[in-house]
Design a protein around this motif. Structure first.
Motif, short mmCIF file in Angstrom:
data_model
loop_
_atom_site.label_atom_id
_atom_site.label_comp_id
_atom_site.label_asym_id
_atom_site.label_seq_id
_atom_site.Cartn_x
_atom_site.Cartn_y
_atom_site.Cartn_z
N ALA A 1 0.84 -1.20 0.00
CA ALA A 1 0.00 0.00 0.00
C ALA A 1 0.88 1.26 0.00
O ALA A 1 0.57 2.24 -0.70
N ALA A 2 1.98 1.22 0.75
CA ALA A 2 2.85 2.41 0.83
C ALA A 2 3.44 2.72 -0.55
O ALA A 2 3.49 3.89 -0.97
N LEU A 3 3.85 1.70 -1.27
CA LEU A 3 4.42 1.94 -2.60
C LEU A 3 3.34 2.49 -3.54
O LEU A 3 3.58 3.43 -4.31
N MET A 4 2.14 1.92 -3.45
CA MET A 4 1.06 2.39 -4.33
C MET A 4 0.70 3.84 -4.03
O MET A 4 0.50 4.65 -4.92
N GLU A 5 0.65 4.15 -2.75
CA GLU A 5 0.32 5.51 -2.32
C GLU A 5 1.37 6.48 -2.85
O GLU A 5 1.06 7.59 -3.30
#
Ligand code: F6R
Length: 645
Positions: free
Chosen positions: A509-513
């Motif tokens: 999720a952090a990478l996508m964000e």
């Protein structure tokens, strides 16, 4: 025969006849199915408790029953389900096999069930893999007697091997066979390599309860999850009773139930060709499936199929709906035609209403998630190249380190390199020297199947990182677009992984964000219930769920590609990206960068072809299928399916 109304499994409205000789219940996934079986077992345990009696369970090992055991453990913890009145007999054990070995079924059972519930240790029975050959006959007889002495098995859990074995009753086992020492089939041994890490470490023999012993059980549950079980499941359920598929003997049992997930059900006639067994609920996908099936069966391009072809093959229903084969053929031909695009990121400035991808924004942000450090190029190397060439901002994110798939001798070579390099340039600091020595010593002392220590895992992970970078650079990426996520669930040093956790999902999720992509590509091996690909996909689903309220997510599309083993069925493909011979060759070079996986990787599976060969055969195969259906002829095609939440 009067029609029977089916459940909502598949597309059947009415089933006129069934080819299934065993009752089969299809569940959405193995988690729901396992919970159902566990519930039935718990109910039986509690009933016996009320009557002050014991209950005898016949238990299996392997990947199939794990979910059932997990659920039983949960019920013990949260719902006070007691195992005090439970007696168990395990189906089998490798021979020879010490109980404390990593691969022993004794260890397996304790790890997944016995250590977490209140079963009295004296009630546990597992064939002993330490006896001598000479003792085997008497030992097996005693095992049988013991089962009878406690009143026989009430509920027997079974998995099914790809040979059709139940227990380790391989093809050729006879119907009234009893507990005995057997030889394992080659396919079974190949499937076991993932646990033993090396083909010649897999035992040749096992002790197993016989078919006759299994058939004595009062209730039987046969569990099958995943696409790799689909073909054998069909034989077991629809085939004639024969010792060449031992599971077919279950057809003679009065109370054997088959519990499967969707992926394992795909070869059953009512799912694969429902029009052959009943009346269908037609939607566009089923129509495509039927027309493609007919075209392939008759080896005729879609546009040449006639009314008679439909009528003669149980598809007259479709003609009634569409009036003529002409309209139907065009509809399906066009649908397929519209899946083909050389612009996987969307073609700018054109009408995109019939194209798989949106034209806008013309330059998209893209993340390619790759479960292992080579799935990106193996599965979608050609599309990867195109996306970069067409000017999109492409990122690749390697979800796991892939460290367990590096040979010890490769790690050894790199250690030597570091040593010599250190000796000649005194770059190596003391602690680095210590780190290398630790790794070196551990590799020297390593016994077969032993998990690697963190230092060795680190080195193996670095080897794969280097290869992944080389592959991604060849596809045109700069280093700042290459991400290594090293998801924690994978880091056990052995083939058994930790369960997926919030930590794993948060990393995705952090990478996508951070990137806020318009397109995400992920390995969509929905069929593989316990493998790394499935866990990696679940991590992505988890991240999508976590981020779903974000504004940018409204424009984020998820495309699924398939791993090295099998392709989407043609009717499920929503984007087909053709590759020219030159692109296919460049893709091959990108795969070659993964040198540690060349020749014979540690986990080759039962396919002896190298990864580049599998990829090319598959991509050429998809192109050949399109061609045979009457579409244009391409060198190769990579295929994708869009996941809609
Ligand atoms: C295990 C056993 C075997 C397995 C079968 C399927 O005790 O007897 O018959 O059930 O090989 O294995 P999995 O579940 O790992 O696919």
């Amino acid at each position: 025969m009067s029609p029977t109304i089916t459940t909502n499994e598949g597309h059947l409205k009415y089933q006129f006849r069934s080819l299934e000789k065993l009752p089969v219940k299809i569940w959405e996934d193995s988690v729901a199915a396992s919970a159902h079986v566990a519930k039935s077992i718990a109910l039986a345990i509690r009933q016996k408790q009320q009557e002050g009696e014991h209950i005898v369970l016949g238990l299996a090992t392997g990947s199939s029953p794990i979910g059932v055991y997990k659920e039983l453990v949960r019920m013990h913890r949260e719902e006070a389900l007691s195992f005090a009145n439970v007696i168990t007999f395990n189906l089998d054990e490798y021979f020879p096999m010490p109980p404390n070995a990593q691969q022993s079924y004794v260890r397996f059972m304790h790890e997944y069930l016995f250590d977490h519930v209140d079963i009295p240790p004296k009630n546990i029975n597992i064939p002993d893999g330490t006896i001598s050959m000479e003792e085997a006959e008497a030992y097996c007889e005693a095992y049988e007697k013991k089962i009878k002495l406690v009143g026989g098995i009430d509920i027997q859990l079974l998995g099914i091997g790809r040979t059709g074995h139940i227990g380790f009753n391989e093809p050729g086992s006879w119907q009234d066979s009893q507990t005995r020492l057997v030889r394992l089939d080659n396919m079974t041994r190949t499937d076991a390599i993932k646990d033993f890490l090396k083909a010649d470490a897999v035992p040749y023999r096992a002790i197993t309860m016989g078919i006759g012993s299994i058939m004595q059980a009062r209730t039987i549950y046969l569990l099958a999850w995943g696409h790799h079980k689909a073909a054998i499941l069909r034989k077991a359920v629809e085939g004639a009773v024969s010792s060449s598929v031992p599971a077919t003997f279950l057809q003679k049992h009065p109370n054997a139930k088959v519990v499967v997930d969707k992926a394992a059900s795909v070869e059953l006639s009512r799912i694969k060709t429902p029009w052959n067994v009943g009346m269908c609920e037609w939607d566009d996908e089923l129509i495509s499936k039927a027309v493609i099936w007919l075209s392939q069966k008759l080896q005729k391009p879609i546009l040449k199929l006639t009314d008679n072809d439909y009528n003669d093959n149980n598809l007259s229903e479709l003609i009634i709906e569409y009036t003529t084969s002409y309209d139907l053929n065009i509809k399906v031909h066009n649908r397929l035609q519209h899946t083909i695009t050389g612009w996987p990121g969307g073609k700018p400035n054109v009408d995109d209403s019939r194209r798989p991808e949106r034209a806008q924004p013309a330059k998209k942000k893209v993340i390619i998630f790759s479960p292992h450090p080579d799935d990106d190029v193996i599965s979608m190397g050609g599309t990867f190249l195109r996306l970069v060439e067409q000017g999109h901002e492409v990122h690749v994110a390697y979800q796991t380190s892939g460290n367990i798939a590096v040979h010890d001798y490769d790690a050894g070579r790199f250690i030597e390199f570091m040593r010599e390099f250190g000796a000649s340039s005194d770059i190596l600091k003391d602690d680095a020297e210590q780190f290398i020595s630790k790794a070196e010593q551990s590799l020297r002392k390593k016994t077969l199947g032993q998990p690697d220590i963190p230092a060795v895992r680190k080195i193996k992970g670095i080897i794969r990182r280097g290869e992944a970078r080389a592959g991604a650079r060849l596809c045109g990426l700069s280093d700042d677009k290459i991400h290594f996520l090293d998801l924690p669930f994978y880091e056990t040093g052995s083939t058994r992984k930790k369960p997926l956790s919030k930590k794993d999902i948060n990393i995705i999720a952090a990478l996508m964000e951070d990137i806020q992509p318009h397109q995400v590509f992920a390995a969509g091996d929905l069929a593989d219930p316990h493998g790394t690909h499935r866990v990696c996909l679940n991590a992505i689903f988890g991240a999508f769920n976590q981020l779903k309220e974000k504004d940018w997510m409204k424009n984020c599309w998820l495309w699924l590609y398939r791993g090295a083993w099998h392709e989407w069925p043609i009717h499920e493909i929503e984007m087909a990206v053709p590759l020219s011979p030159a692109e296919l060759y460049k893709k091959r070079r990108a795969i070659f960068m993964h040198q540690s996986q060349k020749d014979t990787p540690p986990f080759p599976g039962d396919d002896e072809r190298e990864f580049w060969q599998r990829a090319e055969d598959r991509n050429r195969g998809t192109a050949a299928s399109y061609r045979a259906l009457g579409l244009a002829e391409y060198e190769a095609i990579e295929a994708f399916r869009r996941w809609k939440f």
